[in-house]
Design a protein around this motif. Structure first.
Motif, PDB file in Angstrom:
ATOM      1  N   LEU A  83       0.811  -1.219   0.000  1.00 47.93           N
ATOM      2  CA  LEU A  83       0.000   0.000   0.000  1.00 47.93           C
ATOM      3  C   LEU A  83       0.849   1.276   0.000  1.00 47.93           C
ATOM      4  O   LEU A  83       0.296   2.384  -0.005  1.00 47.93           O
ATOM      5  N   GLN A  84       2.175   1.118  -0.005  1.00 44.46           N
ATOM      6  CA  GLN A  84       3.046   2.266  -0.247  1.00 44.46           C
ATOM      7  C   GLN A  84       3.197   2.536  -1.743  1.00 44.46           C
ATOM      8  O   GLN A  84       3.657   3.599  -2.155  1.00 44.46           O
ATOM      9  N   ASP A  85       2.839   1.522  -2.575  1.00 45.26           N
ATOM     10  CA  ASP A  85       2.990   1.656  -4.018  1.00 45.26           C
ATOM     11  C   ASP A  85       1.867   2.514  -4.598  1.00 45.26           C
ATOM     12  O   ASP A  85       0.843   2.763  -3.955  1.00 45.26           O
ATOM     13  N   GLY A  86       2.050   2.900  -5.845  1.00 48.39           N
ATOM     14  CA  GLY A  86       1.022   3.668  -6.539  1.00 48.39           C
ATOM     15  C   GLY A  86      -0.045   2.772  -7.113  1.00 48.39           C
ATOM     16  O   GLY A  86      -0.171   2.609  -8.336  1.00 48.39           O
ATOM     17  N   ILE A  87      -0.836   2.168  -6.223  1.00 51.15           N
ATOM     18  CA  ILE A  87      -1.888   1.230  -6.632  1.00 51.15           C
ATOM     19  C   ILE A  87      -3.149   1.498  -5.820  1.00 51.15           C
ATOM     20  O   ILE A  87      -3.128   2.194  -4.805  1.00 51.15           O
ATOM     21  N   GLN A  88      -4.241   0.909  -6.253  1.00 46.31           N
ATOM     22  CA  GLN A  88      -5.458   0.803  -5.458  1.00 46.31           C
ATOM     23  C   GLN A  88      -5.831  -0.667  -5.369  1.00 46.31           C
ATOM     24  O   GLN A  88      -5.747  -1.396  -6.367  1.00 46.31           O
ATOM     25  N   LEU A  89      -6.211  -1.103  -4.175  1.00 44.71           N
ATOM     26  CA  LEU A  89      -6.604  -2.495  -3.942  1.00 44.71           C
ATOM     27  C   LEU A  89      -8.080  -2.532  -3.567  1.00 44.71           C
ATOM     28  O   LEU A  89      -8.509  -1.877  -2.609  1.00 44.71           O
ATOM     29  N   VAL A  90      -8.868  -3.289  -4.336  1.00 43.34           N
ATOM     30  CA  VAL A  90     -10.305  -3.411  -4.081  1.00 43.34           C
ATOM     31  C   VAL A  90     -10.615  -4.857  -3.718  1.00 43.34           C
ATOM     32  O   VAL A  90     -10.366  -5.770  -4.511  1.00 43.34           O
ATOM     33  N   VAL A  91     -11.143  -5.058  -2.513  1.00 42.96           N
ATOM     34  CA  VAL A  91     -11.398  -6.392  -1.965  1.00 42.96           C
ATOM     35  C   VAL A  91     -12.892  -6.606  -1.810  1.00 42.96           C
ATOM     36  O   VAL A  91     -13.609  -5.713  -1.340  1.00 42.96           O
ATOM     37  N   LEU A  92     -13.355  -7.792  -2.203  1.00 44.87           N
ATOM     38  CA  LEU A  92     -14.759  -8.175  -2.003  1.00 44.87           C
ATOM     39  C   LEU A  92     -14.806  -9.609  -1.514  1.00 44.87           C
ATOM     40  O   LEU A  92     -14.215 -10.502  -2.129  1.00 44.87           O
ATOM     41  N   GLY A  93     -15.506  -9.843  -0.405  1.00 43.35           N
ATOM     42  CA  GLY A  93     -15.673 -11.215   0.072  1.00 43.35           C
ATOM     43  C   GLY A  93     -15.953 -11.263   1.563  1.00 43.35           C
ATOM     44  O   GLY A  93     -15.859 -10.258   2.274  1.00 43.35           O
ATOM     45  N   THR A  94     -16.308 -12.448   2.020  1.00 41.97           N
ATOM     46  CA  THR A  94     -16.503 -12.702   3.447  1.00 41.97           C
ATOM     47  C   THR A  94     -15.766 -13.969   3.807  1.00 41.97           C
ATOM     48  O   THR A  94     -15.395 -14.765   2.934  1.00 41.97           O
ATOM     49  N   GLY A  95     -15.549 -14.173   5.115  1.00 44.12           N
ATOM     50  CA  GLY A  95     -14.853 -15.390   5.526  1.00 44.12           C
ATOM     51  C   GLY A  95     -14.396 -15.307   6.960  1.00 44.12           C
ATOM     52  O   GLY A  95     -15.146 -14.852   7.843  1.00 44.12           O
ATOM     53  N   ASP A  96     -13.146 -15.689   7.204  1.00 39.98           N
ATOM     54  CA  ASP A  96     -12.612 -15.730   8.559  1.00 39.98           C
ATOM     55  C   ASP A  96     -12.459 -14.315   9.113  1.00 39.98           C
ATOM     56  O   ASP A  96     -12.008 -13.399   8.415  1.00 39.98           O
ATOM     57  N   LYS A  97     -12.798 -14.184  10.385  1.00 40.50           N
ATOM     58  CA  LYS A  97     -12.805 -12.856  11.013  1.00 40.50           C
ATOM     59  C   LYS A  97     -11.430 -12.191  10.951  1.00 40.50           C
ATOM     60  O   LYS A  97     -11.326 -10.974  10.763  1.00 40.50           O
ATOM     61  N   GLU A  98     -10.353 -12.969  11.084  1.00 38.14           N
ATOM     62  CA  GLU A  98      -9.026 -12.349  11.097  1.00 38.14           C
ATOM     63  C   GLU A  98      -8.721 -11.646   9.775  1.00 38.14           C
ATOM     64  O   GLU A  98      -8.104 -10.577   9.752  1.00 38.14           O
ATOM     65  N   TYR A  99      -9.191 -12.219   8.663  1.00 38.24           N
ATOM     66  CA  TYR A  99      -8.938 -11.596   7.368  1.00 38.24           C
ATOM     67  C   TYR A  99      -9.914 -10.457   7.101  1.00 38.24           C
ATOM     68  O   TYR A  99      -9.544  -9.436   6.512  1.00 38.24           O
ATOM     69  N   GLU A 100     -11.155 -10.631   7.526  1.00 40.33           N
ATOM     70  CA  GLU A 100     -12.104  -9.525   7.404  1.00 40.33           C
ATOM     71  C   GLU A 100     -11.590  -8.309   8.174  1.00 40.33           C
ATOM     72  O   GLU A 100     -11.597  -7.185   7.661  1.00 40.33           O
ATOM     73  N   ASP A 101     -11.124  -8.545   9.404  1.00 41.36           N
ATOM     74  CA  ASP A 101     -10.622  -7.442  10.232  1.00 41.36           C
ATOM     75  C   ASP A 101      -9.356  -6.837   9.642  1.00 41.36           C
ATOM     76  O   ASP A 101      -9.138  -5.618   9.727  1.00 41.36           O
ATOM     77  N   MET A 102      -8.497  -7.679   9.063  1.00 43.44           N
ATOM     78  CA  MET A 102      -7.266  -7.171   8.459  1.00 43.44           C
ATOM     79  C   MET A 102      -7.581  -6.166   7.362  1.00 43.44           C
ATOM     80  O   MET A 102      -7.027  -5.055   7.329  1.00 43.44           O
TER      81      MET A 102
END
Length: 477
Positions: free
Chosen positions: A320-339
């Protein structure tokens, strides 16, 4: 040839994953080849009312479940030229969703027996082959051989069992043998259904089906090894001659950027400026900075460890220091949702975390993204990379299973390839490859555009795979 495709789910009625797509698209492709392929599945209460209330009732009959007889209604509905049969029983299927109940062993023991009983009432459709899929139908080959082989309308039927994901095996207490399946304790040994202290429905399909297939050629080899074999690699080695690896496809009628109604703008390889417009509109929708020159990386996935999200967790701060945009869609384990929620809060201009499942948004992400990330620990086939190729979003994948079979790394010397890949399950190898893709995006626009067009021109439909399935069917008749 007549094929009954037995599945616990199917688009458009109920779908939780890739199996639901296959159970619709493969029979559709087989029918184009002249094979009378039909689908049978449970009639869940979550099926949309316009389908559920418009099925036609064929017959009511009893299904043995151990010492009990349970009601079954056989119903019929034709969709997109595909005949669908439904097994109707409110006690087992009038619930939210398809899986995850304490009595799933009983529910799918019932479904497997009901599929076999239903054949008697299908009129002039008497299948040559029952094509079973994953553990929910794994007992069909066992029950066919134990309870139906002496009947004239069954003794010709052959079975194919397809593994969509070997990790999910349907293991239940040994008492299911007598109490649910009407099988004797002779089936509780290592060469039959015994799996440690329980009974494995998956193992039933693997040992008793006439042939086995799985959803990519690489995964067919991987599951013969202890690392990928989920304690069943010995069976896979033993049945190696009966195991076919056939890569999945996608339905090109449904997955088509020229006609997809979910998109802001439709496009093809000659109108990529409209693909760029999709990115601009999605940036607005998700409150990201609106800039067509920033590469967007899409991730549409179940948020579970299998999908390589621990790798992303290791390097996400750096990425996320790079010149990018990250778009995430999904559900699952709480640790990854929280991340993803945390980093979306920390970097609101770089990351959009959409912790839900929204099919329309998924299609918008495929269309808007420049790259599509799938760093899976293992991936039997994968659908996401096939959709991303179709929509001109270049996949970045780990070389495993179907990802290795369908994504070929870009070679700047020859210009070959359709995406980017890394071999080792290593976060910094992944970051290196992502940054290599960023480099080509920013610095070699000609190569990038050629890659996008090549990806969109590939044929990852079911056309070729359906022909291989036809060969598989012919091999057992």
């Amino acid at each position: 040839m007549k094929v009954l495709f037995a599945s616990s789910e199917s688009f458009p009625f109920l779908k939780t994953g890739g199996l639901g797509d296959v159970a619709y698209a493969l029979p559709k492709a087989l029918r184009k080849l002249g094979i009378d392929a039909r689908v049978i599945m449970p009639k869940y209460s979550d099926i949309a009312e316009n389908f559920r209330y418009n099925t036609s009732h064929i017959k009511s009959f009893d299904v043995p479940v151990g010492w009990r007889n349970k009601y079954c209604g056989l119903e019929y509905y034709e969709y997109d030229g595909i005949p669908f049969y439904f097994i109707d029983n409110d006690y087992y299927f009038k619930r939210s969703g398809a899986y995850g109940y304490y009595d799933d062993g009983e529910r799918f023991a019932y479904f497997s027996r009901a599929v076999l009983q239903a054949i008697t009432y299908m009129g002039d459709f008497n299948p040559d082959i029952i094509h079973c899929n994953d553990w929910q139908t794994g007992m069909i080959p066992v029950l066919l051989k134990e309870h139906y082989r002496d009947y004239s309308n069954y003794n010709h039927i052959k079975t194919i069992f397809t593994i969509h994901n070997l990790r999910y095996q349907g293991v239940f207490d040994k008492k299911v043998l007598t109490e649910l399946l009407c099988l004797n304790e002779g089936y509780f040994h290592e060469d039959a259904l015994k799996f440690y202290d329980g009974v494995s429905y998956m193992k039933g399909g693997l040992l008793f089906a006439d042939k086995i297939s799985t959803v990519s050629t690489t995964y067919a080899e991987e599951i013969k090894t202890p690392y990928y074999g989920e304690h069943l690699h010995g069976i896979m080695q033993k049945r190696s001659d009966d195991l076919w690896g056939i890569v999945n496809g996608i339905d090109y009628d449904l997955m088509n950027p020229e006609t997809d109604k979910n998109l802001f703008f439709n496009y093809n390889s000659e109108t990529l400026y409209n693909k760029t417009k999709n990115k601009l509109e999605l940036q607005k929708m998700l409150n990201l900075p609106v800039n067509e020159n920033i590469p967007m990386i899409g991730l549409v996935s179940r948020l579970v460890s299998q999908k390589g999200l621990d790798l992303i967790g290791c390097i996400i701060e750096d990425l996320l220091q790079d010149g990018i945009q990250l778009v995430v869609l999904g559900t699952g384990d709480k640790e990854y949702e929280d991340m993803f929620k945390y980093f979306a809060w920390k970097y609101p201009n770089k990351l959009s975390a959409n912790i839900l499942f929204d099919n329309s948004l998924a299609q918008k992400i495929y269309a808007a993204s420049d790259m599509f990330l799938m760093p899976s620990l293992f991936e039997p086939c994968g659908i996401g990379q096939l959709i991303s190729l179709r929509y001109g979003s270049l996949p970045i994948v780990r070389e495993t299973g179907g990802l290795k079979d369908t994504v070929h790394p870009f070679n700047p010397c020859t210009g070959d390839g359709n995406g980017f890949s890394f071999t080792n399950y290593n976060a910094h190898d992944m970051l290196y490859v992502i940054r290599k893709a960023e480099y080509y995006y920013y610095n070699e626009k000609g190569n990038w555009t050629n890659l996008v067009k090549r990806a969109m021109h590939e044929n990852n439909s079911w056309d070729n795979s359906a022909k291989i399935y036809a060969n598989l069917y012919n091999s057992v008749i």
